[in-house]
Design a protein around this motif. Sequence first.
Motif, PDB file in Angstrom:
ATOM      1  N   ASP A  14      36.068 -45.494  18.372  1.00  0.00           N
ATOM      2  CA  ASP A  14      37.399 -44.600  18.116  1.00  0.00           C
ATOM      3  C   ASP A  14      38.073 -45.515  16.930  1.00  0.00           C
ATOM      4  OD1 ASP A  14      38.095 -43.265  21.269  1.00  0.00           O
ATOM      5  OD2 ASP A  14      38.668 -42.382  19.309  1.00  0.00           O
ATOM      6  N   ILE A  15      38.440 -44.809  16.001  1.00  0.00           N
ATOM      7  CA  ILE A  15      39.251 -45.450  14.785  1.00  0.00           C
ATOM      8  C   ILE A  15      40.553 -45.050  14.838  1.00  0.00           C
ATOM      9  CG2 ILE A  15      39.355 -45.557  12.298  1.00  0.00           C
ATOM     10  CD1 ILE A  15      36.926 -47.195  13.288  1.00  0.00           C
ATOM     11  N   ALA A  16      40.812 -43.475  14.937  1.00  0.00           N
ATOM     12  CA  ALA A  16      42.003 -43.178  14.845  1.00  0.00           C
ATOM     13  C   ALA A  16      42.258 -41.557  15.372  1.00  0.00           C
ATOM     14  CB  ALA A  16      42.644 -43.080  13.292  1.00  0.00           C
ATOM     15  N   ARG A  17      43.353 -41.307  15.669  1.00  0.00           N
ATOM     16  CA  ARG A  17      43.870 -39.727  15.866  1.00  0.00           C
ATOM     17  C   ARG A  17      44.827 -39.474  15.157  1.00  0.00           C
ATOM     18  NH1 ARG A  17      41.607 -38.763  21.265  1.00  0.00           N
ATOM     19  NH2 ARG A  17      39.597 -39.831  20.770  1.00  0.00           N
ATOM     20  N   MET A  18      44.502 -38.039  14.498  1.00  0.00           N
ATOM     21  CA  MET A  18      45.768 -37.745  13.499  1.00  0.00           C
ATOM     22  C   MET A  18      46.804 -37.727  14.429  1.00  0.00           C
ATOM     23  SD  MET A  18      45.966 -34.334  11.422  1.00  0.00           S
ATOM     24  CE  MET A  18      44.261 -34.353  10.517  1.00  0.00           C
ATOM     25  N   PRO A  19      47.951 -38.109  13.929  1.00  0.00           N
ATOM     26  CA  PRO A  19      49.256 -38.039  14.704  1.00  0.00           C
ATOM     27  C   PRO A  19      49.847 -36.725  14.730  1.00  0.00           C
ATOM     28  CG  PRO A  19      49.303 -39.809  13.192  1.00  0.00           C
ATOM     29  CD  PRO A  19      48.132 -39.120  12.705  1.00  0.00           C
ATOM     30  N   HIS A  20      50.401 -36.258  15.737  1.00  0.00           N
ATOM     31  CA  HIS A  20      50.838 -35.013  15.897  1.00  0.00           C
ATOM     32  C   HIS A  20      51.649 -34.407  14.794  1.00  0.00           C
ATOM     33  CE1 HIS A  20      50.808 -31.941  18.661  1.00  0.00           C
ATOM     34  NE2 HIS A  20      52.183 -31.635  18.911  1.00  0.00           N
ATOM     35  N   LYS A  21      52.528 -35.252  14.076  1.00  0.00           N
ATOM     36  CA  LYS A  21      53.543 -34.671  13.148  1.00  0.00           C
ATOM     37  C   LYS A  21      52.458 -34.109  11.899  1.00  0.00           C
ATOM     38  CE  LYS A  21      54.361 -38.691  10.448  1.00  0.00           C
ATOM     39  NZ  LYS A  21      55.344 -39.915  10.192  1.00  0.00           N
ATOM     40  N   PHE A  22      51.493 -34.549  11.558  1.00  0.00           N
ATOM     41  CA  PHE A  22      50.595 -34.509  10.635  1.00  0.00           C
ATOM     42  C   PHE A  22      49.799 -33.223  10.866  1.00  0.00           C
ATOM     43  CE2 PHE A  22      51.537 -37.794   7.693  1.00  0.00           C
ATOM     44  CZ  PHE A  22      51.529 -38.940   8.457  1.00  0.00           C
ATOM     45  N   PHE A  23      49.384 -33.138  12.193  1.00  0.00           N
ATOM     46  CA  PHE A  23      48.694 -32.047  12.556  1.00  0.00           C
ATOM     47  C   PHE A  23      49.594 -30.820  12.589  1.00  0.00           C
ATOM     48  CE2 PHE A  23      44.980 -30.726  14.919  1.00  0.00           C
ATOM     49  CZ  PHE A  23      45.321 -29.831  15.926  1.00  0.00           C
ATOM     50  N   GLN A  24      50.782 -30.942  12.945  1.00  0.00           N
ATOM     51  CA  GLN A  24      51.854 -29.827  12.708  1.00  0.00           C
ATOM     52  C   GLN A  24      51.997 -29.427  11.415  1.00  0.00           C
ATOM     53  OE1 GLN A  24      54.856 -31.292  15.039  1.00  0.00           O
ATOM     54  NE2 GLN A  24      54.572 -29.544  16.586  1.00  0.00           N
ATOM     55  N   GLY A  25      51.870 -30.653  10.415  1.00  0.00           N
ATOM     56  CA  GLY A  25      52.308 -30.361   9.148  1.00  0.00           C
ATOM     57  C   GLY A  25      51.370 -29.380   8.433  1.00  0.00           C
ATOM     58  N   PHE A  26      49.944 -29.039   8.849  1.00  0.00           N
ATOM     59  CA  PHE A  26      49.111 -28.217   8.331  1.00  0.00           C
ATOM     60  C   PHE A  26      49.528 -27.066   8.921  1.00  0.00           C
ATOM     61  CE2 PHE A  26      45.671 -30.336   6.312  1.00  0.00           C
ATOM     62  CZ  PHE A  26      45.581 -31.957   6.860  1.00  0.00           C
ATOM     63  N   GLY A  27      50.401 -26.676   9.469  1.00  0.00           N
ATOM     64  CA  GLY A  27      50.550 -25.254   9.977  1.00  0.00           C
ATOM     65  C   GLY A  27      49.675 -24.825  10.935  1.00  0.00           C
ATOM     66  N   GLU A  28      49.223 -23.664  10.516  1.00  0.00           N
ATOM     67  CA  GLU A  28      47.999 -23.040  11.484  1.00  0.00           C
ATOM     68  C   GLU A  28      46.824 -23.896  11.290  1.00  0.00           C
ATOM     69  OE1 GLU A  28      48.023 -18.882  10.744  1.00  0.00           O
ATOM     70  OE2 GLU A  28      45.723 -19.001  10.787  1.00  0.00           O
ATOM     71  N   PHE A  29      46.308 -24.415  12.171  1.00  0.00           N
ATOM     72  CA  PHE A  29      45.018 -25.085  11.868  1.00  0.00           C
ATOM     73  C   PHE A  29      44.027 -24.440  12.482  1.00  0.00           C
ATOM     74  CE2 PHE A  29      44.207 -29.455  10.007  1.00  0.00           C
ATOM     75  CZ  PHE A  29      42.962 -29.648  10.254  1.00  0.00           C
ATOM     76  N   ASP A  30      42.925 -24.152  11.895  1.00  0.00           N
ATOM     77  CA  ASP A  30      41.582 -23.477  12.152  1.00  0.00           C
ATOM     78  C   ASP A  30      40.863 -24.521  12.961  1.00  0.00           C
ATOM     79  OD1 ASP A  30      39.863 -21.226  10.425  1.00  0.00           O
ATOM     80  OD2 ASP A  30      40.351 -21.333  12.558  1.00  0.00           O
ATOM     81  N   ASP A  31      39.938 -24.123  13.977  1.00  0.00           N
ATOM     82  CA  ASP A  31      39.211 -25.087  14.567  1.00  0.00           C
ATOM     83  C   ASP A  31      38.033 -25.788  13.770  1.00  0.00           C
ATOM     84  OD1 ASP A  31      36.925 -22.856  16.214  1.00  0.00           O
ATOM     85  OD2 ASP A  31      37.826 -22.874  14.507  1.00  0.00           O
ATOM     86  N   VAL A  32      37.952 -25.270  12.415  1.00  0.00           N
ATOM     87  CA  VAL A  32      37.220 -25.576  11.568  1.00  0.00           C
ATOM     88  C   VAL A  32      37.944 -26.195  10.235  1.00  0.00           C
ATOM     89  CG1 VAL A  32      35.052 -25.122  10.020  1.00  0.00           C
ATOM     90  CG2 VAL A  32      35.052 -24.347  12.424  1.00  0.00           C
ATOM     91  N   PHE A  33      37.536 -27.105   9.647  1.00  0.00           N
ATOM     92  CA  PHE A  33      38.287 -27.721   8.494  1.00  0.00           C
ATOM     93  C   PHE A  33      37.394 -28.472   7.604  1.00  0.00           C
ATOM     94  CE2 PHE A  33      38.119 -31.906  10.020  1.00  0.00           C
ATOM     95  CZ  PHE A  33      38.289 -31.828  11.648  1.00  0.00           C
TER      96      PHE A  33
END
Lengths: 404, 179
Positions: A326-345
């Motif tokens: 494990d290197i990192a997990r995207m912090p929640h605030k950035f995840f939310q910052g994308f708005g609608e996040f598709d399961d594919v990116f």
Amino acid sequence: MEGESSWINHCLDDTKREIGEFDSFSELNDDGNQEATAVSLELMLPDDLLERILACLPIASIFRAGCVCKRWHEIVSSSRFLWNFSHVLSQKPWYFMFTSSEEPIGYAYDPILRKWYGIELPQIRAPNWCIASSCGLIGFMDNDSRSELYVCNPITKYLKKLAEPPGLKCPDYSALAISVNRISHGYKVTVVKSKQVPGIFFEWDISIEIYDSETIIWTTSLTEVLTGWRGGDESVICDGVLYFLIYSTGSGPENRHGLIAYNLSSRSSHGLLKRSFIPVPCPLTCGRLMNLKGKLVMVGGIGKHDRADIIKGIGIWILNGREWQDIARMPHKFFQGFGEFDDVFASSGTDDLIYIQSYGAPALLIYDMNQKQWKWSQKCPVTKRFPLQLFTGFCFEPRLEIAP
Amino acid sequence: MANNGENPSPDVGGKTVKLKADDGEIFEVEEAVAMELQTVKSFFDDDGVSYDTVVPLLNVSSTALAKVIQYCRRAVELRAKSGDDEGANEKAREEREGLEAELVREESDEGIKELILAANYLNIKDMLSFLCRAVGDRIKNKSVEYVRRFFVLENDFSPEEEERTRNEVAWAFEGVDAD
């Protein structure tokens, strides 16, 4: 020496000895008196000194430097400068974002100057082409027949068309990867083709084709039939090993993704791919592979156990041998910052940087592996024009001295 | 000649070397510091040159030479401080970077150009390195016209040539600092 406030005063007091009648008016005052300086300053820098200064500049500045005068233009175009420049540590990778779903137009992001440049990519006809990059070169292949293949330097625009790869025609899936040797500037291009065996939906023909720029020929390195798994379009080469993602065709194993680690210098043997299988660390919604300083790194959407197509986060892993770390997990605030996040990116990276971009928005997030920091890029100068518009992109190292 | 007492040499009565700037001014420096200047080192590496010989540095102004000597003196001190200890090494490195930043920050554009030529002529590897980076930093986001003024260069392109050259790399001109 300690406590001096101005070391210039200190040294003039202590070390100066006057032996002539020269007065001190030859000293330049700090305001740079133009008249006095024009005489003593034929500060014509010798070429090699100028080259050293220019080599410290970011790429865009070097191009502007070539417009200063003829002598400078010759210098930045000279092979001597390019050779010296190649020994400078690699420039931080740029990210090219396609800003249209049909036209291959877009902007390239420079993370050092934090600027978006409207560069044109040569030859490519649509944003959905397969694109791979390594050390200043990008390889790209059309997404229809998957028979047109080019290698180019996106900054200098030098381009070479490769012969059509051999093997399965019109495969269902193709994964493209490229690996450049920094010293010799030779490169290898690989295509992993997957084609469903006619009539047997869970059996897939896989072939691995390798192009070597030194011999200028394609060889078919391996063909194998996989049962219950197929190849896709995600692959990368790290240190002589070709990694590509495979996808389960049935409802069988819990994790629908798997990884194959194929040593490019292997001799083909029966069942080699099956033996080269490495399971993924958790259920993924999508996986993106990249080469960061010779190691395989995967950026993946983390799926829920029971509903693997629902994304609950984005993780970054590095492969050590056959184990994921494990290197990192995207912090929640950035995840939310994308708005609608598709399961594919989209995600792409090289050297120390990982770029992550949602298909639905021209927003770009950067993870620095060295500093362990997440950061948004400067806003891309484009806005979403219609709801279903998709954005995608890839990253590459901007280098002047490498040509296909 | 002025008396010896003004020379601050903090050492142990080690050997000193005399360096003469372009205006005739003489600087007396500790041997270790003088040897940081490869040009000076080569001068003495020749057989038969005695350490009492004054080294003529015809291309270096006394202003620049004074600053060079001061930098090299500090650099030699800092190098002596660092050793096997990682902590001490790290601290010495930070101090050296601070020293470089200070030197560069206080210099005018003319001054920094003069220093870079001096460091080049005197062949001082580390100093030349950070001075090149410093000059690069000063011009990296500037317009072509600014760079011409900085280096006192004539634009010898014809208008057509200049336009053609710029168009080839039009993207690189976006977002440049205003002059």
